[in-house]
Design a protein around this motif. Structure first.
Motif, PDB file in Angstrom:
ATOM      1  N   THR A 226      36.060  34.939  38.343  1.00 23.72           N
ATOM      2  CA  THR A 226      37.442  34.839  38.791  1.00 23.72           C
ATOM      3  C   THR A 226      38.275  35.822  37.993  1.00 23.72           C
ATOM      4  O   THR A 226      37.888  36.243  36.885  1.00 23.72           O
ATOM      5  CB  THR A 226      37.985  33.408  38.618  1.00 23.72           C
TER       6      THR A 226
ATOM      7  N   GLU B  37      44.802  37.203  42.773  1.00 22.41           N
ATOM      8  CA  GLU B  37      43.788  36.327  42.206  1.00 22.41           C
ATOM      9  C   GLU B  37      42.561  36.392  43.107  1.00 22.41           C
ATOM     10  O   GLU B  37      42.685  36.515  44.326  1.00 22.41           O
ATOM     11  CB  GLU B  37      44.267  34.875  42.117  1.00 22.41           C
TER      12      GLU B  37
ATOM     13  N   TYR C 209      42.627  37.297  37.438  1.00 19.10           N
ATOM     14  CA  TYR C 209      44.059  37.293  37.761  1.00 19.10           C
ATOM     15  C   TYR C 209      44.652  38.623  37.321  1.00 19.10           C
ATOM     16  O   TYR C 209      44.484  39.043  36.174  1.00 19.10           O
ATOM     17  CB  TYR C 209      44.775  36.138  37.058  1.00 19.10           C
TER      18      TYR C 209
END
Length: 655
Positions: free
Chosen positions: A341, A367, A343
């Motif tokens: 993941t 994101e 951001y």
């Protein structure tokens, strides 16, 4: 102040390298190291790469010159050394292509395009093009946000060296380059500087059914300086870049009037960025990475000269500031599964002294969540990207509405005989949906911008194969991909009904089907090294906007050739090498107004002969390049003729 600091840094680092130089370096100071891929070694994505000797052997000056040898690529070049150079991949448009230096994106919030002519190959280790996501197990959300991505990987030095390059080329072109590298106590880095001065006054002949114009290109000069520096240690990397130029904007050729009505527009650019990245693995299964970047760009465009006739006289100044940060996390619970993941946040500001223009600020947040699998020859990847954009401005009409969208991507592949070290066959397929947000120019440019614009969506389908085979003397790589693209809500500039005012609008739906193929073969025997590289692009790119418009419906998209291919042969014997490359581009329509408005097909043949030797601890080399050997003056853009046959002589000295 920035320019003075960069020049001071250049002098200090060059002195340090000379003082600590202990080992002689090769002529071009290029040291190849094996590339480390943490996950996904097999070709799940559609990728093309030029690196090492192949990259240096091509007759190239800038990154744009190298990318034209890739399949599915169109380079738009507005003529001359100083002409703007942009990349179009599979007819999606330049705004759908992301360009990355060491994993961090080069941005332009004003118009969304990157001038690839500003980036030199002298500091590059490899240049890669990905049509799907690159699919590392820990990468930024921004890397998922483009229809195609270009990765520029800078060189990681392993020894101390200093080299100087002198070049004399056609059209009164002079260039000086200096490159200093060091490796000391785990740290390594380089400093690369370049200065160029060219009149760009090449002769041309523009011939058509109605005219025959012979002249010499005017106002095509350029003078620029570039300084780059980088530092590396372990998982830390950093890059500093400064570019300062003044160039003429020559304009198009006008029938027999080119010597009278010359466009004396001038452009000044000052681009600066500094970036850093750090990545670390811990507990065997976890990986984190942080990126940061600051960009400052200045552009002045002036046509306010008495010589200009029938030309709008302007003297505009633009400034951009951009701050970027990203935090990425990857987790591998098993050796065959990766979860990640990221951001990203980017803050952009645009200021201009246009009439009735107010400063604009954009906050861009991204994101992504992604998963990858590689088990017994089966590879799969899925990602979901979220983008949120919010603009702020003091203008009376207000800012555009915030933009909030989710877009997916899916990839699947199977490798036959995955454990073999000699041959490997992979079949792959992928789908990607992505959009490009309207740029600040699209939304807010005086009298043209439209705050109601919607994103331009792209849907891509791809199915392909890749085959590798190698032994001690031979190496063969072949890949082919069939693809289909659909682009909706294309952002174009159109005249409003009943007026002479133009504005940005969502108008258009295009459909593209094509085939990309690449092949490379290498043979090595004693002192001989032979390489053959080839690419092929066939595509049908048509307008499907309005079935009732017989003049445009199902007609080819402007500037999109049906067929193009390149062939490059490289022969090296000891310190002597010869490279010959041939590029063919088919005919292209450039206007719907007249079906006869066709850019003719062209062939371009380049040749490069180089030799290097060592005298004591000093390496000396010479290189002769002949560009456009057949002197075929073709055009990428109508009435912007390319230079034709020209020469480059380069001398290099290194310690």
């Amino acid at each position: 102040m920035t320019k003075r600091c960069a020049l001071l840094l250049l002098c200090i680092l060059a002195s340090f390298v000379v003082a600590h130089s202990q080992q002689p370096a090769s002529l071009d100071s290029l040291q190849e190291i094996s590339e480390v891929e943490v996950y996904g070694k097999r070709p799940l994505a559609t990728a093309q790469t030029l690196r090492g000797a192949d990259l240096q052997a091509l007759s190239t000056t800038s990154v744009a010159d190298a990318l034209k040898y890739f399949s599915g690529v169109q380079i738009k070049d507005y003529g001359g050394l100083g002409g703007l150079k942009t990349i179009n991949v599979r007819s999606m448009g330049a705004q759908h292509v992301g360009v990355y230096v060491d994993g961090i994106c080069i941005t332009n919030a004003q118009n969304g395009t990157v001038d690839l002519g500003k980036f030199s190959l002298s500091s590059m280790e490899s240049v890669s093009l990905y049509n799907a996501n690159k699919l590392d197990n820990c990468q930024s959300a921004s890397e998922y946000a483009s229809g195609a991505t270009v990765y520029l990987r800078t060189r990681r030095p392993i020894s101390d060296s200093l080299s100087v390059q002198l070049r004399r080329a056609s059209f009164s072109t002079y260039m000086v380059k200096a490159n200093a590298q060091f490796a000391w106590r785990g740290w390594s880095g380089f400093l690369d500087g370049e200065w160029c001065d060219s009149e760009g006054d090449y002769p041309f002949r523009y011939h058509s059914e109605y005219e025959d114009t012979v002249g010499r290109r005017a106002n095509s000069d350029i003078r620029y300086g570039r300084v780059e520096g980088a530092l590396f240690k372990g998982g830390f990397s950093s890059h500093l870049y400064y570019y300062d130029s003044e160039r003429g904007c020559p304009g198009g050729i006008v029938r027999r009037l080119s010597d009278k009505y010359i466009n004396v527009g001038r452009e000044w650019d000052r681009d600066f960025f500094v970036q850093a990245s750090y990545q670390q693995e811990f507990l065997d299964h976890h990986r984190v990475k942080a990126n940061a970047k600051y960009t400052n760009e200045y552009l002045r465009y002036c046509t306010d000269y008495p010589e200009n006739q029938n030309t709008a006289r302007v003297d505009n100044h633009y400034r951009q500031e951009d701050g970027y940060g990203a935090l990425c996390y990857g987790y591998m619970p098993w050796t065959w599964l990766s979860l990640s993941t990221s951001y990203d946040v980017r803050y952009s500001k645009l200021w201009a002294d246009l009439k009735r223009f107010s400063s604009v600020f954009r906050l861009d947040q991204k994101e992504v969540v992604a998963a990858q699998m590689n088990l017994k020859g089966v590879q799969a990847a899925v990602s979901m990207l979220h983008q949120h954009l919010h603009d702020f401005t003091n203008v009376h009409a207000g800012a555009a509405d915030p933009l909030d969208r989710w877009t997916p991507a899916v990839s699947l592949a199977y490798t036959f005989n995955p454990s073999s070290s000699q041959s490997e066959l992979t079949l792959r397929a992928w789908y990607k949906k992505i959009f490009r947000a309207p740029t600040l120019n699209d939304l807010y440019y005086t009298q043209v911008g439209n705050r109601d614009l919607q994103p331009e969506y792209t849907k891509q389908w791809n199915i392909g194969m890749e085959y590798h085979w190698n032994n001690r003397q031979w190496a063969l790589n072949v890949q082919a991909d069939a693809y289909q693209n659909k682009i909706e809500n294309r952002i174009v500039c159109l005249p409003l009904k009943g007026t002479y005012t133009w504005t940005m609008m969502n108008y258009g739906y295009t459909f593209c089907q094509g085939l990309n193929a690449t092949a490379s073969g290498r043979y090595q025997l004693r002192d001989w090294q032979l390489s053959l590289l080839g690419t092929l692009t066939w595509q049908r790119d048509v307008n499907r906007t309005d079935p009732n418009d017989e003049d445009t419906y199902d007609k080819p998209i402007c500037y999109s050739p049906r067929l193009s291919h390149t062939i490059t042969a490289i022969a090296a014997w000891r310190q002597l090498s010869l490279t010959v490359s041939h590029m063919y581009v088919g005919e292209r329509m450039w206007s719907y107004a007249d079906p006869e408005d066709i850019l003719k097909p062209y062939h371009n043949i380049d040749a490069k002969l180089s030799y290097s030797t060592t005298i004591g601890k000093t390496s000396v080399g010479a290189c002769l390049e002949i560009i456009d050997l057949l002197d075929e003056q073709y055009e990428h853009i109508p009435r912007y003729p390319m230079p034709g046959r020209n020469y480059k002589l380069t001398l290099t000295f290194g310690i």
